[in-house]
Design an enzyme around this catalytic site. Structure first.
Site, PDB file in Angstrom:
ATOM      1  N   ASP A  12       0.871  -1.178   0.000  1.00  0.00           N
ATOM      2  CA  ASP A  12       0.000   0.000   0.000  1.00  0.00           C
ATOM      3  C   ASP A  12       0.910   1.230   0.000  1.00  0.00           C
ATOM      4  OD1 ASP A  12      -2.392   1.547   0.223  1.00  0.00           O
ATOM      5  OD2 ASP A  12      -2.069   1.758   2.367  1.00  0.00           O
ATOM      6  N   SER A  13       0.285   2.400  -0.154  1.00  0.00           N
ATOM      7  CA  SER A  13       1.053   3.640  -0.053  1.00  0.00           C
ATOM      8  C   SER A  13       1.548   3.849   1.385  1.00  0.00           C
ATOM      9  CB  SER A  13       0.162   4.823  -0.442  1.00  0.00           C
ATOM     10  OG  SER A  13      -0.952   4.874   0.445  1.00  0.00           O
ATOM     11  N   CYS A  75      -4.328  -1.813  -1.848  1.00  0.00           N
ATOM     12  CA  CYS A  75      -4.425  -0.401  -2.182  1.00  0.00           C
ATOM     13  C   CYS A  75      -5.443  -0.295  -3.318  1.00  0.00           C
ATOM     14  CB  CYS A  75      -3.038   0.077  -2.626  1.00  0.00           C
ATOM     15  SG  CYS A  75      -3.014   1.755  -3.267  1.00  0.00           S
TER      16      CYS A  75
HETATM   17  N1  DGL Z   1      -4.812   2.978   0.856  1.00  0.00           N
HETATM   18  C1  DGL Z   1      -4.784   3.246  -0.531  1.00  0.00           C
HETATM   19  C2  DGL Z   1      -6.074   2.916  -1.214  1.00  0.00           C
HETATM   20  O1  DGL Z   1      -6.682   1.936  -0.821  1.00  0.00           O
HETATM   21  C3  DGL Z   1      -4.096   4.522  -0.974  1.00  0.00           C
HETATM   22  C4  DGL Z   1      -4.445   5.757  -0.233  1.00  0.00           C
HETATM   23  C5  DGL Z   1      -3.575   6.941  -0.607  1.00  0.00           C
HETATM   24  O2  DGL Z   1      -2.360   6.868  -0.442  1.00  0.00           O
HETATM   25  O3  DGL Z   1      -4.135   7.946  -1.070  1.00  0.00           O
HETATM   26  O4  DGL Z   1      -6.486   3.532  -2.157  1.00  0.00           O
END
Ligand code: DGL
Length: 285
Positions: A12-13, A75
């Site tokens: 994930d980010s 993500c």
């Molecule tokens: N948690 C991620 C998602 O599900 C990314 C969130 C982000 O960094 O903006 O989209």
């Protein structure tokens, strides 16, 4: 450095993907996970979709090269923009995204009006409306971009008046449309679930059913996995970040509970990631 194998590479980010890890470990604590948090680039949600595709591809290459048996794109915005690209690029390894499983579940749930809370990138990609209506074209899908949520979760702020004010702002349009179900279309959002439910109870005449896509990911993975296959590493995990490992160490105890989580660093070098030294987290008193 010893080469270890992992049942899953999860990325994930930032810490959002830990809501998926939590769900995976709930069903099978013996599996081993290599987690990559791209906190050098967090948040992904407001970035150009092409850039997110590049990150997702680089991280998937890294997880595949680091002996993971499967990749979980924990993500949504990566899943929305890069899932099929990564699946084609790395055909030797199964890759599971966040969107397909929950979309099928919601489409078959009997609800007509579905709300999606997600980042700007996921909303822009239209992945949820496209996939849900591919299962059932007559459903009404309403999306709301929630740019304030990821910074709140990354900084560990999950409750309080200001959090509830922001949640109310994002839920209002869905309450006006009388949505019966809401998808948490970003893996950071399940950590805000108690506050979201509290606000929803006040805003909706009949509180919506909330879907966490992580539950469907767990189901998809168990279908992929041979139940007789030997587990690697006996439930040991490694959490890598492209940000500050001491921050991630603290976040792990907040989001997964206290434990001697093994934390380390990874660094971008052009479009590739490389692994740096690891530090073993000390169990906390
Ligand atoms: N948690 C991620 C998602 O599900 C990314 C969130 C982000 O960094 O903006 O989209």
């Amino acid at each position: 450095m010893t080469i270890e194998r992992y049942d899953e590479g999860v990325f994930d980010s930032g810490v959002g993907g830990l809501s998926v890890v939590r769900e995976l470990l709930r069903s099978d604590p013996s599996q081993s996970i290599l987690y990559l948090a791209d906190q050098f680039h967090v948040p992904y949600g407001g970035r150009p979709l092409e850039e997110i595709r590049q990150f997702a591809t680089g991280i998937s290459r890294f997880l595949s090269a680091n002996s993971c048996d499967a990749i979980v794109m924990a993500c949504n915005v990566s899943s929305a923009t890069a899932l099929s690209i990564v699946q084609k690029k790395f055909p030797e390894i199964p890759v599971v995204g966040m969107i397909d499983g929950v979309s099928a579940k919601v489409a078959n749930s009997g609800f007509q009006k579905i709300g999606v809370l997600a980042t700007q990138g996921t909303v822009l990609s239209e992945a949820y409306p496209k996939i849900i209506t591919a299962f059932k074209p007559t459903l009404d899908i309403y999306q709301v971009a929630c740019p304030a949520f990821v910074p709140l979760v990354e900084s560990g702020v999950l409750e309080g008046r200001e959090v509830e004010r922001i949640i109310a702002e994002y839920l209002h349009p869905l309450a006006r449309k009388r949505c019966e179900a809401i998808i948490l279309g970003c893996t950071h959002y399940p950590f805000l679930l108690p506050a979201i439910e509290k606000v929803a109870r006040n805003l909706f005449s009949s509180p919506p059913v909330i879907f966490n896509p992580a539950e469907s990911v767990r189901a998809q993975l168990s279908l992929l996995r041979d139940p007789a296959a030997v587990r690697h590493n006996e439930g040991r995990h490694l959490f890598l970040t492209t940000g500050d490992p001491s921050v991630l160490e603290h976040q792990l105890s907040l989001f997964l509970g206290k434990g001697d989580w093994k934390v380390g660093s990874a660094e971008w070098s052009g479009e590739n990631l490389r692994r740096l030294a690891e530090i073993a987290a000390q169990p906390r008193a």
